[in-house]
Write an enzyme that holds these catalytic residues in place. Structure first.
Site, short mmCIF file in Angstrom:
data_model
loop_
_atom_site.label_atom_id
_atom_site.label_comp_id
_atom_site.label_asym_id
_atom_site.label_seq_id
_atom_site.Cartn_x
_atom_site.Cartn_y
_atom_site.Cartn_z
N ASP A 48 2.89 -4.57 -5.67
CA ASP A 48 2.37 -3.30 -6.20
C ASP A 48 2.81 -2.14 -5.30
O ASP A 48 2.05 -1.19 -5.07
CB ASP A 48 0.84 -3.33 -6.38
CG ASP A 48 0.36 -2.27 -7.38
OD1 ASP A 48 1.20 -1.54 -7.96
OD2 ASP A 48 -0.86 -2.17 -7.57
N HIS A 70 6.62 0.06 -8.12
CA HIS A 70 6.72 1.40 -8.72
C HIS A 70 7.89 2.10 -8.05
O HIS A 70 7.86 2.33 -6.83
CB HIS A 70 5.41 2.17 -8.49
CG HIS A 70 4.24 1.56 -9.19
ND1 HIS A 70 3.87 1.89 -10.47
CD2 HIS A 70 3.38 0.58 -8.80
CE1 HIS A 70 2.82 1.16 -10.84
NE2 HIS A 70 2.51 0.35 -9.83
N LEU A 71 8.94 2.39 -8.82
CA LEU A 71 10.13 3.03 -8.24
C LEU A 71 10.20 4.53 -8.58
O LEU A 71 11.08 5.23 -8.06
CB LEU A 71 11.40 2.32 -8.70
CG LEU A 71 11.52 0.84 -8.30
CD1 LEU A 71 12.87 0.26 -8.72
CD2 LEU A 71 11.27 0.62 -6.81
N ASN A 81 4.79 3.52 -15.46
CA ASN A 81 4.06 4.79 -15.36
C ASN A 81 4.99 5.86 -14.79
O ASN A 81 4.90 6.30 -13.66
CB ASN A 81 2.77 4.65 -14.54
CG ASN A 81 2.94 4.04 -13.17
OD1 ASN A 81 3.95 3.39 -12.87
ND2 ASN A 81 1.97 4.23 -12.31
N HIS A 114 -2.87 -4.63 -16.20
CA HIS A 114 -3.69 -4.00 -15.16
C HIS A 114 -5.09 -3.95 -15.77
O HIS A 114 -5.30 -3.27 -16.77
CB HIS A 114 -3.14 -2.60 -14.89
CG HIS A 114 -4.03 -1.70 -14.09
ND1 HIS A 114 -3.63 -1.14 -12.90
CD2 HIS A 114 -5.28 -1.22 -14.31
CE1 HIS A 114 -4.60 -0.37 -12.42
NE2 HIS A 114 -5.62 -0.40 -13.26
O1 DOR Z 1 -2.79 1.80 -6.32
C1 DOR Z 1 -2.20 1.94 -7.38
N1 DOR Z 1 -1.07 2.66 -7.47
N2 DOR Z 1 -2.71 1.37 -8.45
C2 DOR Z 1 -2.21 1.60 -9.68
O2 DOR Z 1 -2.73 1.06 -10.63
C3 DOR Z 1 -1.10 2.53 -9.88
C4 DOR Z 1 -0.29 2.66 -8.65
C5 DOR Z 1 0.60 3.86 -8.68
O3 DOR Z 1 1.35 4.02 -9.66
O4 DOR Z 1 0.57 4.63 -7.73
ZN ZN Z 2 -2.07 -1.65 -11.54
ZN ZN Z 3 1.01 -1.13 -10.11
#
Ligand code: DOR
Ligand code: ZN
Ligand code: ZN
Length: 349
Positions: free
Chosen positions: A237, A13-14, A45, A129
């Site tokens: 992740d 996630h950037l 996201n 997911h």
């Molecule tokens: O721990 C998580 N962080 N699980 C996720 O599904 C989303 C991710 C996030 O975008 O922070």
């Molecule tokens: Zn996830």
């Molecule tokens: Zn993720």
């Protein structure tokens, strides 16, 4: 000094565009380089969600401007990741690595079936997911129940189904059995599910992520699945949040921990030096398998140089990431990343 093909992380996630107080393309890719990665695939996201050529172009512009390693973004499966209306897979597929609604599961079976039908036709990967919102996330069934559903859909459609961050022993059993009958499924887990369990959780946001840390039996099943090839890929992740969002104790902190700057040393120390898996198997799961499965660029000029012999202590205050919350802070480990090379050019030393 040991050197090998650099790592590739198919699940990060950037946070740009939309959440640049947590991380940016610049800081996130610097963290990647510092962790020995030259390819990362950021999840969608974001705000706006990359669910059209227009919104994906905003993310791509930030990548083109600031990335210090290769970045191949995901597009969402559904518009705005709401789980209702599918994106235009045919229009987007040339511009993304795969499709995911990461952060949430696709709740509707009929929506997932239609997504998989189109994915099969277009030759793209659905990276899921898995989380059933009708159950508590702490119930392992929330994860494996949705995997069980999706494996049937995958078998019926023939699409390439990749399961994100598996964390339960039942998920392992379902995927192992599906692979044995020839289902087109691959999966990943993350370093924390292989090295920690619920017994380790302290009242601290550093232990808060989704899916959560499970039982010691789940952790053992994941290690066995990594060893026997049921688990194809290790992805981090990497999910940075602000210090405030992670500083509210376990129950109230945001879900997610950073991972790219600790993955190799933690896994090398806990799994390879302890004799649970070979170094070759670890490198396959971190380097060659993600490239092969996702069709990512592969050149022998992408390299990582590693000191395997001298121990060091993980210090999250030194991270290049804007996120500093990790359960691995203070761990004594081996396998320091010394240098990362992208296409012959040093991007971290
Ligand atoms: O721990 C998580 N962080 N699980 C996720 O599904 C989303 C991710 C996030 O975008 O922070
Ligand atoms: Zn996830
Ligand atoms: Zn993720």
């Amino acid at each position: 000094m040991f050197d090998c093909l650099s790592f590739a992380d198919v699940h990060v996630h950037l946070r740009e565009p939309g959440f640049t107080a947590k991380e940016t393309i610049l800081t996130g890719t610097r963290a990647a380089a510092r962790g020995g990665y030259t390819i990362v695939c950021p999840m969608p996201n974001l705000n706006p969600v990359p669910d059209s050529l227009e919104t994906l172009a905003l993310e791509q512009a930030a990548i083109d401007r600031d990335a210090v390693v290769r970045v191949l973004p995901y597009c969402s499966i559904t518009k705005e990741r709401k789980g209702l209306e599918l994106v235009d897979f045919a229009a987007l597929k040339a511009h993304c690595c795969a499709f995911s609604d990461d952060g949430s599961g696709v709740q509707s079976e009929s929506v997932m079936l239609e997504a998989m039908r189109i994915a099969a036709r277009e030759g793209v990967i659905i990276a899921a997911h898995c989380e059933d919102n009708s159950l508590p996330g702490t119930d392992p069934r929330s994860e494996w129940g949705q995997i069980e559903r999706d494996l049937k859909l995958c078998e019926a459609t023939g699409c390439h189904y990749h399961v994100c961050h598996i964390s339960t022993k039942e998920s392992v059993q379902l995927i192992r059995a599906a692979k044995a009958r020839g289902v087109n499924v691959t999966c990943e887990t993350a370093p924390h599910y292989l090295t920690l369990c619920s017994d380790d959780v302290l009242d601290d946001g550093r232990f808060r992520m989704n899916p959560p840390l499970r039982s010691a039996a789940d952790r053992e099943a994941l290690i066995e699945a990594l060893a026997d090839g049921t688990i194809d890929v290790i992805a981090t992740d990497h999910a940075p949040h602000t210090a405030e969002e992670k500083g509210r104790g376990f129950a109230r902190s945001a879900m997610g921990i950073v991972g790219m700057e600790t993955a190799f040393p933690v896994l090398y120390t806990r799994l390879v030096r302890s004799g649970r898996i070979s170094l070759e198997r670890l490198l396959e799961a971190m380097s060659t398998a993600p490239r092969r499965i996702f069709g990512l660029p592969s050149t022998p000029d992408d390299r990582v140089f590693i000191d395997l012999d001298n121990p060091f202590t993980i210090d999250s205050t030194t991270f290049a990431s804007m996120g500093h919350s990790t359960p691995f802070h203070g761990w004594k480990v081996y396998g320091k990343i010394v240098k990362t090379v992208l296409d012959g050019t040093v991007v971290y030393e």
